[in-house]
Scaffold this motif. Sequence first.
Motif, mmCIF file in Angstrom:
data_model
loop_
_atom_site.group_PDB
_atom_site.id
_atom_site.type_symbol
_atom_site.label_atom_id
_atom_site.label_comp_id
_atom_site.label_asym_id
_atom_site.label_seq_id
_atom_site.Cartn_x
_atom_site.Cartn_y
_atom_site.Cartn_z
ATOM 1 N N SER A 36 0.838 -1.328 -0.128
ATOM 2 C CA SER A 36 -0.043 0.004 -0.103
ATOM 3 C C SER A 36 0.930 1.269 0.116
ATOM 4 O O SER A 36 0.314 2.290 0.116
ATOM 5 C CB SER A 36 -0.835 0.006 1.345
ATOM 6 O OG SER A 36 -2.039 -1.046 1.156
ATOM 7 N N GLN A 37 2.201 0.986 -0.465
ATOM 8 C CA GLN A 37 2.940 2.348 -0.075
ATOM 9 C C GLN A 37 3.902 2.297 -1.973
ATOM 10 O O GLN A 37 5.082 1.859 -1.695
ATOM 11 C CB GLN A 37 4.198 2.226 0.552
ATOM 12 C CG GLN A 37 3.445 2.159 2.199
ATOM 13 C CD GLN A 37 4.338 1.647 3.163
ATOM 14 O OE1 GLN A 37 4.229 0.335 3.310
ATOM 15 N NE2 GLN A 37 5.090 2.529 3.900
ATOM 16 N N VAL A 288 -5.489 -3.132 7.360
ATOM 17 C CA VAL A 288 -5.985 -2.021 7.152
ATOM 18 C C VAL A 288 -7.320 -2.125 6.099
ATOM 19 O O VAL A 288 -7.013 -2.740 5.155
ATOM 20 C CB VAL A 288 -5.040 -0.659 6.521
ATOM 21 C CG1 VAL A 288 -5.682 0.639 6.039
ATOM 22 C CG2 VAL A 288 -3.804 -0.520 7.507
ATOM 23 N N PHE A 290 -9.850 -0.232 3.628
ATOM 24 C CA PHE A 290 -10.172 0.859 2.700
ATOM 25 C C PHE A 290 -11.421 0.953 2.047
ATOM 26 O O PHE A 290 -11.949 -0.098 2.073
ATOM 27 C CB PHE A 290 -9.031 0.826 1.628
ATOM 28 C CG PHE A 290 -7.549 0.891 1.844
ATOM 29 C CD1 PHE A 290 -6.826 1.885 1.839
ATOM 30 C CD2 PHE A 290 -6.907 -0.705 2.219
ATOM 31 C CE1 PHE A 290 -5.493 1.763 2.159
ATOM 32 C CE2 PHE A 290 -5.760 -0.674 2.806
ATOM 33 C CZ PHE A 290 -4.875 0.494 2.532
ATOM 34 N N SER A 337 -8.532 5.329 13.359
ATOM 35 C CA SER A 337 -9.349 6.179 12.370
ATOM 36 C C SER A 337 -9.164 7.366 12.386
ATOM 37 O O SER A 337 -8.323 8.067 13.085
ATOM 38 C CB SER A 337 -11.033 5.669 12.789
ATOM 39 O OG SER A 337 -11.251 6.339 13.919
ATOM 40 N N ALA A 338 -9.873 8.145 11.196
ATOM 41 C CA ALA A 338 -9.543 9.434 11.405
ATOM 42 C C ALA A 338 -10.150 10.250 12.732
ATOM 43 O O ALA A 338 -9.576 11.412 12.605
ATOM 44 C CB ALA A 338 -10.493 9.970 9.992
ATOM 45 N N ASP A 384 -0.514 5.630 10.072
ATOM 46 C CA ASP A 384 -0.632 6.710 8.766
ATOM 47 C C ASP A 384 -1.664 6.256 8.036
ATOM 48 O O ASP A 384 -2.463 7.232 7.607
ATOM 49 C CB ASP A 384 0.736 6.557 8.120
ATOM 50 C CG ASP A 384 1.811 7.204 8.607
ATOM 51 O OD1 ASP A 384 1.631 8.075 9.626
ATOM 52 O OD2 ASP A 384 3.114 7.009 8.242
ATOM 53 N N LEU A 385 -1.947 4.896 7.613
ATOM 54 C CA LEU A 385 -3.008 4.669 6.851
ATOM 55 C C LEU A 385 -4.544 4.362 7.436
ATOM 56 O O LEU A 385 -5.275 4.901 6.809
ATOM 57 C CB LEU A 385 -2.639 3.256 6.025
ATOM 58 C CG LEU A 385 -1.467 3.004 5.233
ATOM 59 C CD1 LEU A 385 -1.459 1.497 4.824
ATOM 60 C CD2 LEU A 385 -1.729 3.951 3.862
ATOM 61 N N ARG A 387 -5.482 6.411 9.699
ATOM 62 C CA ARG A 387 -6.006 7.882 10.166
ATOM 63 C C ARG A 387 -6.449 8.393 8.749
ATOM 64 O O ARG A 387 -7.247 9.472 8.977
ATOM 65 C CB ARG A 387 -4.791 8.715 10.738
ATOM 66 C CG ARG A 387 -4.399 8.419 12.089
ATOM 67 C CD ARG A 387 -3.295 9.354 12.479
ATOM 68 N NE ARG A 387 -2.963 9.109 13.929
ATOM 69 C CZ ARG A 387 -1.798 9.124 14.441
ATOM 70 N NH1 ARG A 387 -0.837 8.770 13.734
ATOM 71 N NH2 ARG A 387 -1.566 9.037 15.649
ATOM 72 N N GLN A 388 -6.392 7.896 7.592
ATOM 73 C CA GLN A 388 -6.881 8.453 6.397
ATOM 74 C C GLN A 388 -8.271 8.374 6.326
ATOM 75 O O GLN A 388 -8.771 7.318 6.771
ATOM 76 C CB GLN A 388 -6.035 8.171 5.238
ATOM 77 C CG GLN A 388 -4.624 8.471 5.192
ATOM 78 C CD GLN A 388 -3.973 7.789 3.975
ATOM 79 O OE1 GLN A 388 -4.814 7.307 2.902
ATOM 80 N NE2 GLN A 388 -2.653 7.417 4.134
ATOM 81 N N PRO A 389 -9.019 9.354 5.858
ATOM 82 C CA PRO A 389 -10.565 9.192 5.745
ATOM 83 C C PRO A 389 -10.913 8.096 4.911
ATOM 84 O O PRO A 389 -10.438 7.885 3.991
ATOM 85 C CB PRO A 389 -10.901 10.574 5.167
ATOM 86 C CG PRO A 389 -9.856 11.620 5.517
ATOM 87 C CD PRO A 389 -8.520 10.787 5.499
ATOM 88 N N ASN A 391 -10.608 5.013 6.098
ATOM 89 C CA ASN A 391 -9.900 4.025 6.301
ATOM 90 C C ASN A 391 -10.088 3.591 7.835
ATOM 91 O O ASN A 391 -10.414 4.613 8.499
ATOM 92 C CB ASN A 391 -8.559 4.023 6.038
ATOM 93 C CG ASN A 391 -8.136 4.285 4.561
ATOM 94 O OD1 ASN A 391 -9.005 4.116 3.521
ATOM 95 N ND2 ASN A 391 -6.848 4.539 4.270
#
Length: 437
Positions: A36-37, A288, A290, A337-338, A384-385, A387-389, A391
């Motif tokens: 995922s990077q 994670v 998505f 989470s976000a 990092d992943l 916290r993204q909206p 996810n």
Amino acid sequence: MRTYSDIALQVDEILIPRKDIDLKKWAVIACDQFTSQPDYWDQVRAFVGNAPSTFHLILPEVYLGSPDEPERVAAIQATMRAYLDQNLLVPHEGMILVERVVDGKTRHGVMVALDLEQYDFHKGAQTLIRATEGTIIERLPPRIRIREGASLELPHILVLIDDPARTVIEPLVARKDRLPLLYETELMLGSGTVRGFSLTSPEVETEIVTALRKLADPQAFNARYGLKSNLPVLLFAVGDGNHSLATARAIWEKIKDKVGMHHPARYALVEIENIHDPGLAFEPIHRVLFGVRDSIFSAMERFFGEPIATQPMATPSDMIAAVKTGSPEKQRIGLVSASGISVLDLPPLTNLPVGSLQTFLDTFLRDGGAERIDYVHGDEVVFDLGRQPGNLGFYLPAMAKTDLFKTVILDGALPRKTFSMGEAHEKRFYLEARRIG
């Protein structure tokens, strides 16, 4: 070529790069890392350029499903043939002692070929070589497409032995300075260094085979694990690269009636490591999600049949510390989470938190609760992943590596993606190769 059928071992020709090849550009990390990077693989591509490299011989899984996947596969197979025609790889007859240093840790292994006839990745297998984790069958087809037309295999497979007395690999390490050095290089993007030493001496080969045979002795095996009834010996447990080994097995089953039992595709090149090597660490593999569409808490309550105890956490370190306090009765995982981070207590469905969580996630995904899942290494990545909206990240505790063999012997393969042998950048790099077609 020498075959030791009783321990599923073959000592064959291993191909290594020519002396004039830049090994730092040649060696590339396992294809199933940094999925995922894409930035990582962009850096690899920029660093390697058009230089001879295993990057041109693999399909990083970050590119799976891309429109140009068929062209990538064809290019990989063509490049394999070109490298062989250009004599970029030279033969080494015998085993290789591998030394990997990364992040202040040193681990050792031995390169050898294992017999796929004595390997089974299905749960409940009783073969000499077994998977430690469940195999994700849908991950095999793209690997099969590559290997079907491949003239080479490039292994990132790490196979474990349970050798508490350190009789197989460690005696070689003790005298490595007297062994011929085959290769040595720094690895790209902060992944440490690797060295390979030649093990061509007949006496050394006999020493290794004898030690492995003692580990595989049925009486010693059953005594080692305190088994009340005699169970089939597990000598080799696949620690990393099970899907690659499963792919090799699938291809072998498909072709063996046509090519005969002495074809090189019957065997797969792997690195054997001792689970008791102090440089070998077991790390958890986090999850994670998505494109999350449904409420995770409502879905968990429906699935587990009771409310899920949830405790908000102020910092990631607080969450990690709280997860480590879990128990078999109170299985704790972290949720990222976000909107924040918290700790969840799951009702135990299996012996390990990862099994209970994965059972839920399989249903959640099947019901359309999220678009897809990825399995990631490292604390920073899941934070990092996650916290993204859109996810959600799930932080899991590590398992003790000393429990692995007995658990697999008694319970079969663990839930898929239960553990990782080190962080992503510590994984095995492609360097050696072997002819399979």
